[in-house]
Design an enzyme around this catalytic site. Sequence first.
Site, short mmCIF file in Angstrom:
data_model
loop_
_atom_site.label_atom_id
_atom_site.label_comp_id
_atom_site.label_asym_id
_atom_site.label_seq_id
_atom_site.Cartn_x
_atom_site.Cartn_y
_atom_site.Cartn_z
N ARG A 88 -14.45 -2.88 -14.05
CA ARG A 88 -13.15 -2.51 -14.64
C ARG A 88 -12.47 -1.34 -13.94
NH1 ARG A 88 -16.02 -3.45 -19.42
NH2 ARG A 88 -15.62 -5.55 -20.17
N LYS A 110 -0.06 -1.19 -4.79
CA LYS A 110 -0.13 -2.64 -4.92
C LYS A 110 -1.37 -3.13 -4.18
CE LYS A 110 4.67 -4.18 -4.92
NZ LYS A 110 5.55 -5.16 -4.24
N GLU A 152 9.64 -1.71 9.70
CA GLU A 152 9.57 -1.26 8.30
C GLU A 152 9.97 0.22 8.20
OE1 GLU A 152 8.68 -2.97 5.43
OE2 GLU A 152 7.52 -4.71 6.10
N LYS A 194 8.96 6.29 0.08
CA LYS A 194 8.34 5.26 -0.76
C LYS A 194 7.85 5.87 -2.06
CE LYS A 194 5.45 1.24 -1.10
NZ LYS A 194 4.54 0.26 -0.50
N GLU A 204 8.06 -3.35 -10.94
CA GLU A 204 9.05 -3.98 -10.07
C GLU A 204 10.45 -4.09 -10.70
OE1 GLU A 204 9.21 -5.41 -6.29
OE2 GLU A 204 7.22 -5.40 -7.20
N ARG A 208 12.84 0.10 -7.37
CA ARG A 208 11.78 -0.32 -6.48
C ARG A 208 12.22 -1.52 -5.64
NH1 ARG A 208 5.30 -0.05 -7.10
NH2 ARG A 208 4.89 -0.95 -5.09
N ASN A 212 12.55 -3.92 -1.01
CA ASN A 212 12.53 -5.31 -0.56
C ASN A 212 13.66 -5.65 0.38
OD1 ASN A 212 10.30 -6.61 -1.50
ND2 ASN A 212 11.17 -6.87 -3.54
N HIS A 215 13.49 -8.47 2.89
CA HIS A 215 12.29 -9.24 2.60
C HIS A 215 12.56 -10.61 1.99
CE1 HIS A 215 10.24 -5.63 3.72
NE2 HIS A 215 9.04 -6.13 3.45
N HIS A 219 10.54 -13.03 4.08
CA HIS A 219 9.42 -13.82 3.55
C HIS A 219 9.66 -15.31 3.76
CE1 HIS A 219 8.08 -10.41 0.63
NE2 HIS A 219 7.31 -10.44 1.71
N HIS A 232 4.58 -9.90 10.04
CA HIS A 232 5.40 -9.61 8.87
C HIS A 232 6.61 -8.74 9.23
CE1 HIS A 232 6.58 -8.52 4.83
NE2 HIS A 232 6.44 -7.24 5.15
N1 LIG Z 1 0.10 -3.42 -0.76
C1 LIG Z 1 1.30 -3.32 -0.28
O1 LIG Z 1 2.17 -2.66 -0.85
C2 LIG Z 1 1.63 -4.01 1.00
C3 LIG Z 1 2.83 -3.73 1.66
C4 LIG Z 1 3.06 -4.35 2.88
C5 LIG Z 1 2.13 -5.21 3.40
N2 LIG Z 1 0.98 -5.47 2.74
C6 LIG Z 1 -0.03 -6.37 3.30
O2 LIG Z 1 -0.53 -5.79 4.49
C7 LIG Z 1 -1.02 -6.82 5.32
C8 LIG Z 1 -0.61 -6.56 6.74
O3 LIG Z 1 -1.12 -5.32 7.16
P1 LIG Z 1 -1.26 -4.94 8.71
O4 LIG Z 1 0.00 -5.24 9.41
O5 LIG Z 1 -1.79 -3.57 8.75
O6 LIG Z 1 -2.28 -6.03 9.24
P2 LIG Z 1 -3.87 -6.02 9.51
O7 LIG Z 1 -4.58 -5.25 8.49
O8 LIG Z 1 -4.26 -7.44 9.69
O9 LIG Z 1 -3.97 -5.28 10.92
C9 LIG Z 1 -3.40 -5.87 12.05
C10 LIG Z 1 -4.40 -6.01 13.20
O10 LIG Z 1 -4.55 -4.74 13.83
C11 LIG Z 1 -5.93 -4.39 13.92
N3 LIG Z 1 -5.96 -2.94 13.81
C12 LIG Z 1 -5.76 -2.18 12.71
N4 LIG Z 1 -5.74 -0.88 13.04
C13 LIG Z 1 -5.96 -0.80 14.36
C14 LIG Z 1 -6.05 0.27 15.28
N5 LIG Z 1 -5.84 1.54 14.90
N6 LIG Z 1 -6.31 -0.01 16.57
C15 LIG Z 1 -6.46 -1.28 16.97
N7 LIG Z 1 -6.36 -2.34 16.16
C16 LIG Z 1 -6.11 -2.11 14.87
C17 LIG Z 1 -6.57 -5.12 12.75
O11 LIG Z 1 -7.95 -5.31 12.95
C18 LIG Z 1 -5.78 -6.43 12.76
O12 LIG Z 1 -6.29 -7.31 13.71
C19 LIG Z 1 -0.53 -8.12 4.75
O13 LIG Z 1 -1.58 -8.80 4.14
C20 LIG Z 1 0.51 -7.70 3.73
O14 LIG Z 1 0.59 -8.60 2.64
C21 LIG Z 1 0.71 -4.88 1.57
ZN LIG Z 2 7.19 -5.49 4.25
#
Ligand SMILES: NC(=O)c1ccc[n+]([C@@H]2O[C@H](COP(=O)([O-])OP(=O)(O)OC[C@H]3O[C@@H](n4cnc5c(N)ncnc54)[C@H](O)[C@@H]3O)[C@@H](O)[C@H]2O)c1
Ligand SMILES: [Zn+2]
Length: 332
Positions: A88, A110, A152, A194, A204, A208, A212, A215, A219, A232
Amino acid sequence: VSKRLFLVANTTIHELYGRNLLVNLESAGFEVTHILIPDGEKWKTLETVEKIYTYLLAQRADRNSNLVALGGGVTGDIVGFVAATYMRGIPYLQIPTTLLAQVDSSVGGKTGVNHRLGKNLIGAFYQPSLVLIDTHSLSTLPEREFKSGLYEVVKYGLIFDKSFFAYIAENLDSIKRREPMVLEQLISRCCEIKAEVISIDETETDLRRILNFGHTLGHALEAATRYEKLKHGEAVAYGMMAATVLSREAGFLEEEECERVLQTIMAIGPLPPVGTVSFREMLEAVKRDKKRQEDQTVFVLLRDIGGTVIRSGFSDERLESVWRSTLACFGD
Ligand SMILES: NC(=O)c1ccc[n+]([C@@H]2O[C@H](COP(=O)([O-])OP(=O)(O)OC[C@H]3O[C@@H](n4cnc5c(N)ncnc54)[C@H](O)[C@@H]3O)[C@@H](O)[C@H]2O)c1
Ligand SMILES: [Zn+2]
């Protein structure tokens, strides 16, 4: 923070930073167990979550244990969700290592995973007790990932802070060279924005929603290209350009400002071409979006750089023509 830590990282990040961090934490007196997950968005699933639960149970992790997410947004989202639900809820820390994770996914609470039927459909709001950002970790980030995060970053200026937008536009070269001082400025301002937006409005609703920006169509474009062609942030860059064009066409944004926005987004670097994507498919994706309200697609638009308006009720034809004008910026 308790003395018992479970450090979760994917195999790539474990090699780059995990091993060292583990050693350092241990010499600082923490008891650290590391958990490896595979690298990639396709592993952001309940199966991975389940494996982590099993591991934690086998190791008798309890409510005094802390999870640590070391990596990009994928790792952060998975670990946050595990932390929200294991017994939990147990505390967790984020150490984001991608630009996207540092300016976006690690802040705001999130968490969640993908479902076969769609992205981020299973999740929870759950705040980390600490977010630790080291801009030096970005030195190893692949170019495309870095740029994807930069789009972003531009978003924060566009929706909230005109002088921040100007700062980005003026310092684009040093940003692209990843000068640590500049990155620090950049990332801390994004987190501030943020946090400010979210603290006023933790779930949401209206404010907030400005996060988006870009997006809705972004998306849709990701979905229509099967999540294969674009990162993304790249899809969001297209989405922001389209939202900017729509803002101008709907009479909210001056022509000159519109041009400035489009130029700055394009100056970050070439976006992968998407000229062949079906706009019909994009529309279908828009209509499945979980953020729709009373069957209306809501758009965040710009009334100025740094200021937004929220509008809905645009016809499919209108959106298609805006999309065509956006692609025309690339000579597609
Ligand atoms: N929770 C939220 O509010 C929120 C907001 C935006 C995106 N997201 C989520 O985030 C995800 C995307 O995140 P991301 O773009 O970080 O992708 P990711 O976590 O897949 O990282 C991208 C790639 O870079 C590599 N990597 C990471 N750090 C590195 C570093 N310092 N040096 C070398 N390689 C490195 C990772 O291993 C991966 O292959 C999606 O799933 C998306 O839905 C969440
Ligand atoms: Zn985004």
